[in-house]
Design an enzyme around this catalytic site. Structure first.
Site, PDB file in Angstrom:
ATOM      1  N   ASP A 504       0.793  -1.222  -0.085  1.00  0.00           N
ATOM      2  CA  ASP A 504       0.079   0.014   0.093  1.00  0.00           C
ATOM      3  C   ASP A 504       0.969   1.295  -0.106  1.00  0.00           C
ATOM      4  OD1 ASP A 504      -2.149  -1.676   0.036  1.00  0.00           O
ATOM      5  OD2 ASP A 504      -2.558  -1.321   2.288  1.00  0.00           O
ATOM      6  N   ASP A 506       1.082   3.705   1.918  1.00  0.00           N
ATOM      7  CA  ASP A 506       0.779   4.320   3.214  1.00  0.00           C
ATOM      8  C   ASP A 506       1.798   4.025   4.282  1.00  0.00           C
ATOM      9  OD1 ASP A 506       0.315   1.610   3.795  1.00  0.00           O
ATOM     10  OD2 ASP A 506      -1.811   2.091   4.281  1.00  0.00           O
ATOM     11  N   ASP A 508       2.116   1.895   6.659  1.00  0.00           N
ATOM     12  CA  ASP A 508       2.309   0.431   6.757  1.00  0.00           C
ATOM     13  C   ASP A 508       2.684  -0.128   5.674  1.00  0.00           C
ATOM     14  OD1 ASP A 508       1.146   0.452   9.403  1.00  0.00           O
ATOM     15  OD2 ASP A 508      -0.989   0.146   8.814  1.00  0.00           O
TER      16      ASP A 508
END
Length: 653
Positions: A504, A506, A508
């Site tokens: 992803d 983001d 994380d």
């Protein structure tokens, strides 16, 4: 160690051309000054492309300066209505100032290579002196710069005839910004010669005052003559294929004049020549226009072969079978080209794939059906190449077949076993793995979904790695055992030429990237050294833009907030109201449909894939950074590093 203050006085604002001098490598090549010279040459060529010039002169002077002259319209010398400064001064002293942004109703330049507005201003910033002489409005005007600043304001030098127009720019490159101050003559000659080829009927001259040499090019026969001359009379498999197509005024999908001119030669031996251009700009790293040419050629040949039942049972044609011995020169005209970086080596415009593929396929299919004997020769050549490729893959499989470990059950493998083509995507999460499985090209792309975050393997001995199921699956899937930097390792079992980390966009996802990069750097270093590891960059935002005029509705994907803001600024400049477009943010890969995931992160023609390298720090420096970041006993050092570097982070809230 004292912690430096970080307050309001720490913020510095770079003004004018100062950003260019601070970081010249962000704007141009710094190995030699040819690229800043090309910016000036490209501007002169754009005048010819627009039909206003038929002569381009370049002179290397004895004092180390270079002049570029054209007989175009001349840069405007009047006062800008908003900035209240002479336009010619703005062009050379302001980043993002130029005459190529306005595309409505044709603008000053309907098609041009320079679109960023930073070209000649970069040339000025990196020169000790720059003189601009403009013939326009029945007078010769002169302005002189030094280090990017005006030292002699614009003034009239003499009177000339009203039809006597043009621009002459003389540049003294600043050697302190370049590895070598010398202009590579071979590359300069290639640039000028290619301009003459692409601008049929335009005369291009090069004079070297130091040696007394002079050269001149003017091609009436265009691309065909250039390719034939470059190939030096090879053994052609079939006659040259030449075509061109441009969108008419009533085209529903493309702007008037968009299209391409191409010449393709299939040769039995010798070097393959491949050159592509977009609005006269050389795209040495290829891009979406080359992908469209490849796709169009392949689909036309495949369609003909299938129609005449020429493909033997069990043989599968691939694009490389048609393209392997194809030489070409491709000149595309794109109204609003999107390049990768300021040096414009690669075209990223997604629409170019579809447009050029359709134009090339239609033209080649007509040629093949009109010349059936020639078409069968071309199809036979492609089929033989496919058969040879299949035999080679079978031989590799026999060497691999004994003692192969059982592949992980969650691995969705690909059909091909040709390591030069195969790709493995390590995907974050089962839901994203499902979209990736549906969106991939199963012929050469494999998917291995990873559940949760991988173990931090920095201080794990390689003999204990397989106790972790995720790491065990990765190792078995790629076909290479864990090893250290100095170990002898057998890479003959490698099953995928590209191993791509797909997580992803983001925090994380970035953490998962770091954990996987730690695994590969610590326990599979040879894969990094051999260039097998990549990081896929999925977008964080999507812009949905409605149909405007003749331009169809489109989706624009942006990696981050900076790209989103840039894309929205561009839409505003096109005259589209903010209320007309919508912005979506992807929470993760699992939210993306199979089609979106293919288009943005898996399609080789449109994705963004970063190769993993050691970089400027080298092996030892990289190891030191990883030890500080990933070592269990390095918490104090990490805290100090975060206090020093924390302000550089982009916070995702």
């Amino acid at each position: 160690m004292a912690i430096p203050n970080y307050d309001e006085s720490s913020i510095r604002v770079l003004k004018g051309l100062e950003p260019v001098r601070q970081r010249p490598g962000m704007y141009t090549r710094t190995d030699h000054p040819l690229h800043i010279l090309q910016e000036v040459i490209d501007n002169a060529a754009d005048e010819a492309l627009a039909g206003h010039a038929n002569l381009l002169k370049v002179c290397l002077h004895t004092d180390g300066s270079i002049s570029v002259e054209d007989n175009g319209r001349g840069i405007p010398v009047g006062e800008h209505p908003e900035e209240k400064s002479p336009v010619v001064e703005l062009v050379f002293t302001r980043l993002h100032a130029g005459g190529k942004f306005d595309k409505k109703d044709g603008g000053a330049y309907a098609f041009s290579g320079g679109l960023h507005g930073v070209g000649v201003s970069v040339t000025n910033a990196l020169s000790t002196r720059l003189e601009v002489e403009v013939k326009r409005d029945a007078a010769t005007h002169l302005i002189v710069f030094s280090g990017g600043d005006v030292i002699t304001p614009l003034h009239e030098v003499s009177k000339v005839g009203r039809r006597n127009t043009g621009t002459r720019v003389r540049v003294w490159p600043d050697a302190t910004y370049f590895d070598s101050p010398a202009i590579p003559m071979g590359e300069l000659i290639h640039v000028l010669r290619s301009k003459a080829v692409l601008l049929s009927g335009v005369t291009v001259q090069l004079t070297n005052e130091k040696t007394g040499d002079s050269r001149e090019w003017c091609y009436q026969n265009g691309l065909r003559g250039y390719l034939e001359e470059t190939l030096e009379q090879p053994d052609y498999i079939v006659p040259l294929f030449e075509g061109q197509q441009y969108a008419p005024a009533d085209d529903d999908d493309y702007s008037e004049g968009e299209g391409a001119h191409w010449v393709v030669a299939w040769t039995a031996d010798g070097a393959v020549v491949r050159e592509s251009y977009v609005n006269l700009i050389s795209t040495s790293a290829g891009g979406t226009h080359e992908a469209g040419l490849r796709d169009g050629l392949f689909n036309a040949v495949k369609s003909f072969a299938e129609l005449h039942s020429l493909i033997p049972k069990g043989v599968r044609l691939l694009p490389e079978d048609v393209f392997a011995r194809a030489s070409f020169v491709l000149s595309a005209k794109i109204l609003d080209p999107q390049f990768q970086g300021q040096i414009k080596e690669r075209l990223n415009s997604r629409d170019a794939v579809r447009m050029i593929s359709a134009f090339v396929r239609n033209a080649l299919e007509l040629t093949l059906h009109a010349n059936v004997d020639t078409a069968k020769k071309l199809a036979d050549y492609a089929i033989k190449h496919a058969q040879a490729r299949a035999r080679s893959a079978q031989r590799v499989e026999k060497r691999k077949s004994s003692g192969v470990a059982v592949l992980p059950g969650k691995l969705t493998d690909c059909e091909s076993q040709d390591v030069t083509r195969t790709e493995l995507f390590l995907v974050e999460g089962d839901s994203a793995g499902g979209s990736a499985k549906m969106g991939r090209d199963k012929s050469y792309q494999a998917i291995l979904p990873l559940r949760g975050k991988v173990l931090n393997s920095w201080e794990v001995h390689k003999d204990r790695l397989f106790a972790n199921q995720e790491i065990h699956d990765v190792s078995v899937a790629i076909g290479v055992d864990p090893h250290g930097p100095g170990d002898t390792v057998d890479l003959s079992g490698l099953r995928y030429g590209r191993i791509c980390i797909l997580s992803d966009a983001d925090v994380d996802g970035s953490h998962i990237q770091v954990l996987l990069l730690t695994l590969f750097f610590k326990h599979f270093p040879r894969l990094i050294e051999e260039g097998n590891i990549f990081v896929a960059r999925p977008p964080l935002f999507r812009l949905d833009v409605p149909a405007v005029g003749k331009r169809a509705a489109r989706k624009i994907y942006c990696l981050d907030l900076a790209e989103l803001e840039g894309a929205q600024d561009k839409l505003r400049s096109e005259g589209i109201k903010e209320s007309q477009w919508s912005v979506s943010r992807f929470k993760g890969l699992g939210e993306m449909s199979a089609e979106q995931l293919w288009d943005t992160t898996m399609n080789p023609d449109t994705r963004r894939l970063l190769p993993v390298r050691y970089g400027d720090l080298g092996l030892k420096g990289t190891e030191t950074i990883f030890d500080m970041l990933m070592g269990r006993g390095e918490a104090a050092q990490r805290r100090t590093w975060l206090e020093e570097k924390g302000n550089l982070a982009d916070i995702d809230v």
